[in-house]
Design a protein around this motif. Structure first.
Motif, PDB file in Angstrom:
ATOM      1  N   ALA A   4     -33.174  13.869 -11.835  1.00  0.00           N
ATOM      2  CA  ALA A   4     -34.563  13.732 -11.381  1.00  0.00           C
ATOM      3  C   ALA A   4     -34.618  13.783  -9.867  1.00  0.00           C
ATOM      4  O   ALA A   4     -33.684  13.401  -9.171  1.00  0.00           O
ATOM      5  N   ARG A   5     -35.763  14.229  -9.342  1.00  0.00           N
ATOM      6  CA  ARG A   5     -35.894  14.414  -7.910  1.00  0.00           C
ATOM      7  C   ARG A   5     -35.888  13.076  -7.172  1.00  0.00           C
ATOM      8  O   ARG A   5     -36.541  12.106  -7.586  1.00  0.00           O
ATOM      9  N   ASN A   6     -35.133  13.004  -6.067  1.00  0.00           N
ATOM     10  CA  ASN A   6     -35.110  11.856  -5.159  1.00  0.00           C
ATOM     11  C   ASN A   6     -34.821  10.526  -5.861  1.00  0.00           C
ATOM     12  O   ASN A   6     -35.365   9.485  -5.508  1.00  0.00           O
ATOM     13  N   MET A   7     -34.007  10.576  -6.880  1.00  0.00           N
ATOM     14  CA  MET A   7     -33.706   9.348  -7.615  1.00  0.00           C
ATOM     15  C   MET A   7     -32.204   9.204  -7.747  1.00  0.00           C
ATOM     16  O   MET A   7     -31.495  10.169  -7.973  1.00  0.00           O
ATOM     17  N   ASN A  11     -31.492   4.688 -11.250  1.00  0.00           N
ATOM     18  CA  ASN A  11     -32.937   4.431 -11.267  1.00  0.00           C
ATOM     19  C   ASN A  11     -33.745   5.560 -11.889  1.00  0.00           C
ATOM     20  O   ASN A  11     -34.951   5.621 -11.727  1.00  0.00           O
ATOM     21  N   ILE A  12     -33.091   6.485 -12.583  1.00  0.00           N
ATOM     22  CA  ILE A  12     -33.795   7.628 -13.155  1.00  0.00           C
ATOM     23  C   ILE A  12     -34.752   7.168 -14.250  1.00  0.00           C
ATOM     24  O   ILE A  12     -34.382   6.397 -15.128  1.00  0.00           O
ATOM     25  N   SER A  13     -35.988   7.655 -14.168  1.00  0.00           N
ATOM     26  CA  SER A  13     -36.970   7.429 -15.222  1.00  0.00           C
ATOM     27  C   SER A  13     -37.175   8.738 -15.976  1.00  0.00           C
ATOM     28  O   SER A  13     -37.251   9.814 -15.363  1.00  0.00           O
ATOM     29  N   TRP A  14     -37.273   8.654 -17.308  1.00  0.00           N
ATOM     30  CA  TRP A  14     -37.491   9.871 -18.094  1.00  0.00           C
ATOM     31  C   TRP A  14     -38.785  10.569 -17.672  1.00  0.00           C
ATOM     32  O   TRP A  14     -38.880  11.791 -17.739  1.00  0.00           O
ATOM     33  N   ALA A  15     -39.756   9.810 -17.230  1.00  0.00           N
ATOM     34  CA  ALA A  15     -41.028  10.408 -16.820  1.00  0.00           C
ATOM     35  C   ALA A  15     -40.902  11.190 -15.523  1.00  0.00           C
ATOM     36  O   ALA A  15     -41.787  11.986 -15.184  1.00  0.00           O
ATOM     37  N   ASP A  16     -39.804  10.990 -14.777  1.00  0.00           N
ATOM     38  CA  ASP A  16     -39.632  11.652 -13.488  1.00  0.00           C
ATOM     39  C   ASP A  16     -38.717  12.872 -13.552  1.00  0.00           C
ATOM     40  O   ASP A  16     -38.353  13.428 -12.510  1.00  0.00           O
ATOM     41  N   THR A  18     -37.577  16.604 -13.671  1.00  0.00           N
ATOM     42  CA  THR A  18     -38.223  17.791 -13.103  1.00  0.00           C
ATOM     43  C   THR A  18     -38.717  18.702 -14.216  1.00  0.00           C
ATOM     44  O   THR A  18     -38.177  18.685 -15.336  1.00  0.00           O
ATOM     45  N   SER A  44     -46.451  14.540 -18.640  1.00  0.00           N
ATOM     46  CA  SER A  44     -45.482  15.227 -17.779  1.00  0.00           C
ATOM     47  C   SER A  44     -44.460  16.015 -18.580  1.00  0.00           C
ATOM     48  O   SER A  44     -43.865  16.969 -18.067  1.00  0.00           O
TER      49      SER A  44
END
Length: 431
Positions: A4-7, A11-16, A18, A44
């Motif tokens: 995920a971008r900038n994570m 701290n990766i969230s599935w909603a984040d 790309t 998303s």
């Protein structure tokens, strides 16, 4: 590696994820229902993934020359239908509370007809007391068990464009043909059918059937690893290459005439034969009806025995059948219409090493439709067929209606399905 971008990884969230990552993950999903459920997770995830399309685009209408008169030519047509068995599970329940549903998928997105799993005929006029009129698959865990394909001759009627040709003066010998698609059907549009006990190759868009290997009368067929397999009533199997149409014969593993089935189970191709030699004093074969008939005066149940083999490639590259004495957790479901395998551990109360089969023996002197146990619809489900459960280890069979743990995987619907209510619009996966 997808990230995920900038994570940071912690701290990766599935909603984040790309859009590219989401699209890549979606392309790994094999079935229509899995892709639909994937898009329904959140906005998303839905935005970068296009709505799923049916790869096979079925049902598909085809026109072939016929020997019926010219006026009737305009009244009938062939249609290639797709039917699917799904296993539904309650997402809030245990993992072994599965229930099987068989549907005929129409050309209209999201519409389906409920089919009798033993006859493959549409179940009509169901009230909501028996089955919900609307069923949102996003509310369940859904697993595709198998697909089946049928080439049917149907009548054109203004109010019912897919009316099957049945009964009366227009009743014909060949109304439906079991079909299997080539392994590259999306490109070559080719499929195979049994017609008048012979194997034919058909390409969508062409107006003729190509007759393949002519030397046996086929009872069942299956596609497996780039080959089409057909079996006759003596257990002789013909293996035909999809591309060259070259054929070789694999000898029967057992010298008896009976009902033979080709079933894919896991990564294996099984050959299953019902041996009528063990009950030759109870039944006889009638060639004009291509069926075994119970002899007049026989009162006891017809003795049942099955032989099971698995296709094995030998060191010299030749294929042969190897005996299978124990199916383990597997349950086979057999009929002339279609056959498939399930895992007993996916369902509550049933055991593996069993065969659920439609009894193909004709019983001209006996009808027990009014004496079937269970509710009214179960009697309707079994009205024209006898379905039995065979224990492979004990070599013993019983009527399925006497074993509720087995018929309940087909009927009645479980309480959690009947209590289901449609999901709100934001969870349906619609745009």
């Amino acid at each position: 590696m997808l990230r995920a971008r900038n994570m940071s990884p912690s701290n990766i969230s599935w909603a984040d994820l790309t859009p590219d990552a989401i699209l890549t993950i979606s392309e790994c999903l094999d079935t229509h229902s899995d892709r639909l459920r994937f898009r329904a997770v959140c906005h998303s995830w839905r935005k970068p993934v296009p709505p799923p399309q049916d790869k096979h685009l079925l049902p598909k209408e085809m026109v072939f020359p016929s020997n019926i008169n010219v006026m009737e030519q305009f009244s009938y047509r062939y249609v290639l239908f797709q039917s699917t068995i799904y296993r539904l599970e309650d997402p809030e329940g245990p993992p072994n509370d599965g229930w099987l549903i068989m549907v005929n998928e129409s050309g209209e997105q999201g519409k389906f007809s409920l089919l009798n799993p033993f006859t493959m005929q549409e179940i009509e006029d169901l009230t909501e007391a028996y089955f919900p009129k609307e069923l949102n698959s996003l509310g369940f865990r859904v697993t595709e068990v198998t697909k089946s394909f049928t080439l049917s001759w149907v009548r054109n009627e203004p109010n019912n464009p897919q009316q099957f040709l049945i009964g009366g003066a227009n009743d014909l010998r060949e109304l439906e043909h079991k079909a299997v698609l080539s392994s590259d059907f999306e490109s070559d549009k080719r499929f195979y059918v049994i017609s008048d006990s012979r194997l034919c190759s058909i390409t969508v868009g062409e107006d003729y059937w190509s007759l393949l290997y002519r030397n046996i009368e086929y009872r069942d067929l299956a596609s497996y690893n780039g080959f089409v397999y057909g079996v006759d009533r003596f257990g002789v199997v013909v293996e035909t290459d999809e591309w060259s149409h070259d054929s070789i014969t694999i000898p029967s593993p057992y010298p008896f005439m009976g009902d033979w089935y080709l079933v894919k189970s896991g990564g294996d191709l099984l050959l299953v034969g019902r041996d009528y030699s063990v009950c030759h004093d109870q039944v006889y074969y009638l060639n004009s009806t291509d069926s075994f008939i119970k002899r007049p005066g026989v009162r006891e149940d017809v003795f049942v025995d099955f032989k099971i083999c698995r296709l094995e490639e030998m060191e010299d590259g030749e294929n042969q059948w190897e005996d299978v004495d124990d199916l383990g957790d597997t349950v086979l479901v057999l009929s002339r219409k279609w056959s498939f395998a399930i895992d007993a551990s996916d369902f509550d109360g049933i055991k593996g090493n069993r065969i659920i089969f439609v009894d193909e023996v004709k019983y001209p002197e006996y009808s027990d439709a009014d004496d079937r146990e269970g509710d009214e619809f179960l009697r309707l489900l079994l009205q024209d067929v006898k379905v039995r459960v065979f224990d492979v280890e004990d070599n013993f069979d019983v009527p399925i209606e006497s074993r509720p743990e087995y018929h309940s995987i087909f009927w009645p619907p479980p309480d959690w399905l009947m209590d289901h209510r449609p999901l709100p619009p934001h969870q349906t996966g619609r745009q």
